[in-house]
Design a protein around this motif. Structure first.
Motif, short mmCIF file in Angstrom:
data_model
loop_
_atom_site.label_atom_id
_atom_site.label_comp_id
_atom_site.label_asym_id
_atom_site.label_seq_id
_atom_site.Cartn_x
_atom_site.Cartn_y
_atom_site.Cartn_z
N ARG A 88 -52.03 -57.48 -14.97
CA ARG A 88 -51.92 -57.00 -15.62
C ARG A 88 -52.23 -55.43 -15.54
NH1 ARG A 88 -50.84 -54.55 -18.85
NH2 ARG A 88 -51.13 -54.67 -21.27
N VAL A 89 -53.72 -55.37 -15.06
CA VAL A 89 -54.28 -53.77 -14.95
C VAL A 89 -52.83 -53.21 -14.27
CG1 VAL A 89 -55.58 -52.72 -13.76
CG2 VAL A 89 -55.70 -54.36 -14.98
N LEU A 90 -51.71 -54.00 -13.40
CA LEU A 90 -50.42 -52.87 -13.03
C LEU A 90 -49.34 -51.80 -13.13
CD1 LEU A 90 -50.48 -54.63 -9.67
CD2 LEU A 90 -51.73 -52.65 -9.78
N ARG A 91 -49.91 -53.04 -14.59
CA ARG A 91 -48.46 -53.01 -16.31
C ARG A 91 -49.28 -51.74 -17.24
NH1 ARG A 91 -46.63 -57.21 -13.66
NH2 ARG A 91 -44.90 -57.42 -13.52
N GLY A 92 -50.61 -51.73 -16.45
CA GLY A 92 -50.74 -50.26 -17.44
C GLY A 92 -52.14 -50.66 -19.17
N VAL A 93 -52.83 -50.88 -18.76
CA VAL A 93 -54.25 -51.48 -19.83
C VAL A 93 -55.18 -50.14 -20.14
CG1 VAL A 93 -53.48 -53.47 -19.52
CG2 VAL A 93 -55.49 -53.12 -18.25
N PRO A 94 -55.63 -50.28 -21.45
CA PRO A 94 -56.93 -49.19 -22.05
C PRO A 94 -57.83 -49.45 -20.71
CG PRO A 94 -56.72 -50.59 -23.27
CD PRO A 94 -55.16 -50.70 -22.38
N GLU A 99 -64.81 -50.87 -16.04
CA GLU A 99 -64.56 -51.53 -17.03
C GLU A 99 -63.98 -53.04 -16.43
OE1 GLU A 99 -65.69 -49.65 -20.87
OE2 GLU A 99 -63.73 -49.97 -20.27
N LEU A 100 -62.71 -53.01 -16.05
CA LEU A 100 -61.46 -53.86 -15.83
C LEU A 100 -61.84 -54.19 -13.90
CD1 LEU A 100 -58.36 -51.13 -15.79
CD2 LEU A 100 -58.94 -52.31 -17.69
N VAL A 101 -62.68 -53.69 -13.33
CA VAL A 101 -63.29 -54.84 -11.91
C VAL A 101 -64.25 -55.51 -12.52
CG1 VAL A 101 -64.62 -54.15 -10.23
CG2 VAL A 101 -62.59 -52.73 -11.00
N THR A 105 -64.08 -59.13 -11.88
CA THR A 105 -65.11 -60.00 -11.45
C THR A 105 -66.07 -60.40 -11.95
OG1 THR A 105 -66.40 -57.78 -11.24
CG2 THR A 105 -64.92 -58.21 -9.13
N GLY A 106 -66.99 -60.63 -12.57
CA GLY A 106 -68.04 -61.31 -13.29
C GLY A 106 -67.74 -62.37 -14.35
N ASP A 107 -65.97 -62.12 -15.59
CA ASP A 107 -65.78 -62.38 -16.08
C ASP A 107 -64.64 -63.87 -15.39
OD1 ASP A 107 -66.57 -61.54 -18.65
OD2 ASP A 107 -65.64 -59.58 -18.24
N ALA A 108 -64.54 -63.35 -15.10
CA ALA A 108 -63.30 -64.06 -13.80
C ALA A 108 -64.22 -64.92 -13.47
CB ALA A 108 -62.78 -63.34 -12.95
N LYS A 109 -65.37 -64.82 -12.59
CA LYS A 109 -66.44 -65.49 -12.20
C LYS A 109 -67.05 -67.10 -12.60
CE LYS A 109 -70.05 -66.77 -8.69
NZ LYS A 109 -69.39 -66.68 -7.79
N ALA A 175 -72.35 -54.83 -19.42
CA ALA A 175 -72.62 -54.03 -18.56
C ALA A 175 -71.04 -53.52 -17.91
CB ALA A 175 -72.22 -55.31 -17.59
N ALA A 176 -69.97 -54.23 -18.19
CA ALA A 176 -68.96 -53.35 -17.85
C ALA A 176 -68.83 -51.94 -18.72
CB ALA A 176 -67.96 -53.84 -19.02
N GLU A 177 -69.16 -51.34 -19.37
CA GLU A 177 -69.72 -50.10 -19.58
C GLU A 177 -70.44 -49.55 -18.78
OE1 GLU A 177 -71.00 -49.84 -23.76
OE2 GLU A 177 -69.44 -50.78 -24.75
N ALA A 178 -71.40 -49.75 -18.23
CA ALA A 178 -72.27 -48.94 -17.44
C ALA A 178 -71.69 -49.08 -15.55
CB ALA A 178 -73.28 -49.65 -17.26
N VAL A 179 -70.86 -50.44 -15.24
CA VAL A 179 -70.48 -50.17 -13.89
C VAL A 179 -69.04 -49.06 -14.24
CG1 VAL A 179 -68.57 -51.76 -13.05
CG2 VAL A 179 -71.20 -52.97 -13.67
N GLY A 180 -68.49 -48.75 -15.56
CA GLY A 180 -67.33 -47.90 -15.41
C GLY A 180 -68.08 -46.68 -14.78
N VAL A 181 -69.08 -46.20 -15.82
CA VAL A 181 -69.74 -45.09 -15.93
C VAL A 181 -69.92 -44.63 -14.60
CG1 VAL A 181 -71.66 -43.25 -16.53
CG2 VAL A 181 -70.20 -44.73 -18.51
N ALA A 182 -70.30 -45.71 -14.06
CA ALA A 182 -71.42 -45.46 -12.54
C ALA A 182 -69.97 -45.28 -11.50
CB ALA A 182 -71.61 -46.87 -11.99
N ALA A 183 -69.29 -45.78 -11.99
CA ALA A 183 -68.13 -45.86 -10.53
C ALA A 183 -67.40 -45.00 -10.66
CB ALA A 183 -66.83 -46.72 -11.35
N ASP A 184 -67.03 -44.11 -12.31
CA ASP A 184 -66.88 -42.63 -12.30
C ASP A 184 -67.56 -41.61 -11.50
OD1 ASP A 184 -64.31 -43.52 -13.40
OD2 ASP A 184 -65.35 -43.32 -15.53
N LEU A 185 -68.51 -41.81 -12.03
CA LEU A 185 -69.80 -41.30 -10.99
C LEU A 185 -69.94 -41.12 -9.64
CD1 LEU A 185 -72.81 -41.76 -13.54
CD2 LEU A 185 -71.13 -40.08 -13.62
N VAL A 186 -69.89 -41.49 -9.38
CA VAL A 186 -69.65 -42.24 -7.47
C VAL A 186 -68.64 -41.28 -7.35
CG1 VAL A 186 -69.55 -43.51 -5.09
CG2 VAL A 186 -71.06 -44.12 -7.74
N ALA A 187 -67.60 -41.38 -7.90
CA ALA A 187 -66.65 -41.31 -7.42
C ALA A 187 -66.18 -39.79 -7.47
CB ALA A 187 -65.15 -41.31 -8.58
#
Length: 497
Positions: A88-94, A99-101, A105-109, A175-187
């Motif tokens: 679904r992500v490969l077809r474009g999502v907001p 957050e998508l990662v 991972t977490g939600d899928a588990k 957690a998704a919001e924090a992970v999203g911002v953390a990923a952006d900052l690391v990148a």
């Protein structure tokens, strides 16, 4: 999905047998004690000892294979959910990449954990039913005590589980919001350090991290309250059974073996009651994560799948004023390549392939036919290329973790990966900006030879790459690279600056 359902059903059956066996152990032990202390036939004692051994064998077999089946089903369901999210992500999502990662991972588990929780819940109910029946046969008060305790635990679990569901959903969201911002900052860490924006980055991340922590603590407190309440009730229940059973034994209403069996069943019943509380918590958390996954999957696609099969691909491309013949090696020099790349990647706009609009074609087939390799490519640990021709075209790349490679080595590995795919149409955006001039010239020649007969579009300002193209498109002008350099000062300013 049907295979997963069968695995879960089989795990439920085996789990129920396991708990039935566990509940029967103290009952059979009580009978063995009665047979051993009463003047009966010695062979009866032997037979009941054999029954006890058979019950232990049943417990061992059903636990091993039931738990294994539940774990396997949980892992397969988690994997399937993760694949659905990625597709679904490969077809474009907001949403941010982080957050998508987290969803994948977490939600899928948590969604997969339902396959483990359901059999455990079934086993807990089966164990309580067998224990209650056995105690009712010994004494109505003892059986009633088990049933009342189970109802009280179920009521408390229902109240706290509703609170846990809401808090679990908030925990995952924060957690998704924090992970999203953390990923952006690391990148963007190098850029942040370069412009001295570390304090601003810290100020942006800190409140999100704190909110994530507060949400996790709130969910943990509710889970702790649930587990603590059940543990306390279990202690009261165990003490009650021992007290009532002791009085009944002293009064001669039940035998010594029955008393031993009653105390054993009371100790056994603690586990099903505790497990049912844990199962309730897992199910409500899984429900919250499942709702997040379904919300993502229900989001309208940015890149819809037309479904039409492409058939054999010759490689003629027409997009945004650019027309490329099959097998051409074309360079494109433009101030803003984003619209062209987005159209070719089917992220925006449209284009025709072999004269047909790809809007109605199968998305997977279009992506297999037209590979757009962006300037910045994500590489992961374990990313390797085994195609010898592709590796020869880009030069030697050290065989180690991509994160340990230099910028030029990473670019060459990404280019080799794109060449190894060997699509009918390959689009490369500045694939050699971090490579030295000598290596870049060698790559340009090797790239032209390797892609002979296949359509290749180079979106770049590299003179080395452009010199090996059939023609270069520069705005409303086109021609050989050497001719454009000779005749147009604005072209020279762009590619030779």
């Amino acid at each position: 999905m049907h295979a997963h359902r069968r695995r879960v059903l089989l795990a439920c059956l085996l789990a129920a047998l396991y708990q039935t066996g566990e509940a029967l152990v103290p009952v059979v032990v009580g009978v063995v004690i009665d047979e051993a202390t009463a003047p009966h036939d010695g062979w009866a004692l032997v037979r009941w000892c054999a029954v006890l051994a058979a019950v232990f064998a049943l417990v061992s077999f059903s636990y091993r294979w039931g738990h294994r089946g539940a774990e396997k089903a949980a892992l397969f369901i988690e994997h399937d959910v993760r694949l659905s999210v990625v597709r679904r992500v490969l077809r474009g999502v907001p949403g941010t990449p982080g957050e998508l990662v987290h969803l994948a991972t977490g939600d899928a588990k948590r969604v997969g954990s339902r396959a483990l929780a359901v059999p455990l819940g079934v086993s807990g109910v089966a164990g309580l039913v067998v224990a209650a029946v056995a105690l009712l046969r010994m004494s109505v008060p003892l059986g009633a005590l088990v049933l009342v305790s189970a109802l009280v635990v179920a009521a408390i679990t229902g109240v706290l589980a509703r609170r846990l569901e809401g808090r679990g959903a908030r925990e995952q969201e924060r957690a998704a919001e924090a992970v999203g911002v953390a990923a952006d900052l690391v990148a963007g860490l190098r850029v942040l350090k370069g412009i001295g924006a570390e304090r601003a980055a810290h100020a942006r991340y800190r409140p999100l991290s704190r909110a994530s922590l507060d949400a996790a603590v709130a969910a943990a407190r509710t889970r702790g309250a649930l587990d603590g309440a059940v543990a306390g009730l279990n202690g009261v229940f165990l003490a009650g059974v021992a007290l009532v059973g002791g009085r009944l034994a002293l009064a001669g209403d039940i035998s010594v073996g029955d008393l031993v069996a009653a105390v054993g069943l009371a100790q056994f019943a603690v586990w099903p009651l505790t497990m049912l509380a844990w199962v309730a918590g897992e199910l409500v958390l899984s429900k919250a994560s499942g709702a997040r996954v379904r919300e993502l999957l229900a989001t309208p696609e940015d890149v819809p799948d037309g479904g039409r099969a492409l058939g054999p691909v010759r490689g003629a491309v027409a997009v945004d004023g650019l027309s490329v013949r099959p097998g051409e090696h074309v360079g494109v020099v433009t101030a803003d390549p984003a619209p062209l790349l987005a159209a070719l990647a089917r992220e925006a706009g449209t284009f025709t392939l072999d004269g047909a609009d790809v809007a109605g074609a199968s998305l997977d087939e279009v992506r297999a036919a037209v590979l757009v390799s962006p300037h910045r490519v994500d590489l992961f640990a374990g990313d390797t290329v085994t195609d010898e021709r592709a590796l020869a075209a880009v030069g030697t790349v050290p065989d180690r973790d991509p994160r340990e490679l230099s910028g030029g080595q990473r670019q060459r590995l990404a280019l080799a990966r794109a060449l190894a795919a060997d699509p009918p149409v390959l689009v490369l955006h500045d694939p050699t900006t971090a490579v030295d001039t000598v290596t870049e010239t060698a790559i340009a020649a090797a790239l032209r030879a390797l892609r002979a007969g296949r359509t290749t579009i180079l979106v770049t300002t590299s003179p080395a790459l452009l010199a090996h193209t059939d023609r270069v498109v520069f705005g409303d002008r086109e021609g050989a690279h050497a001719d454009l350099v000779r005749d147009h000062a604005d072209y020279r300013a762009v590619v030779l600056a």
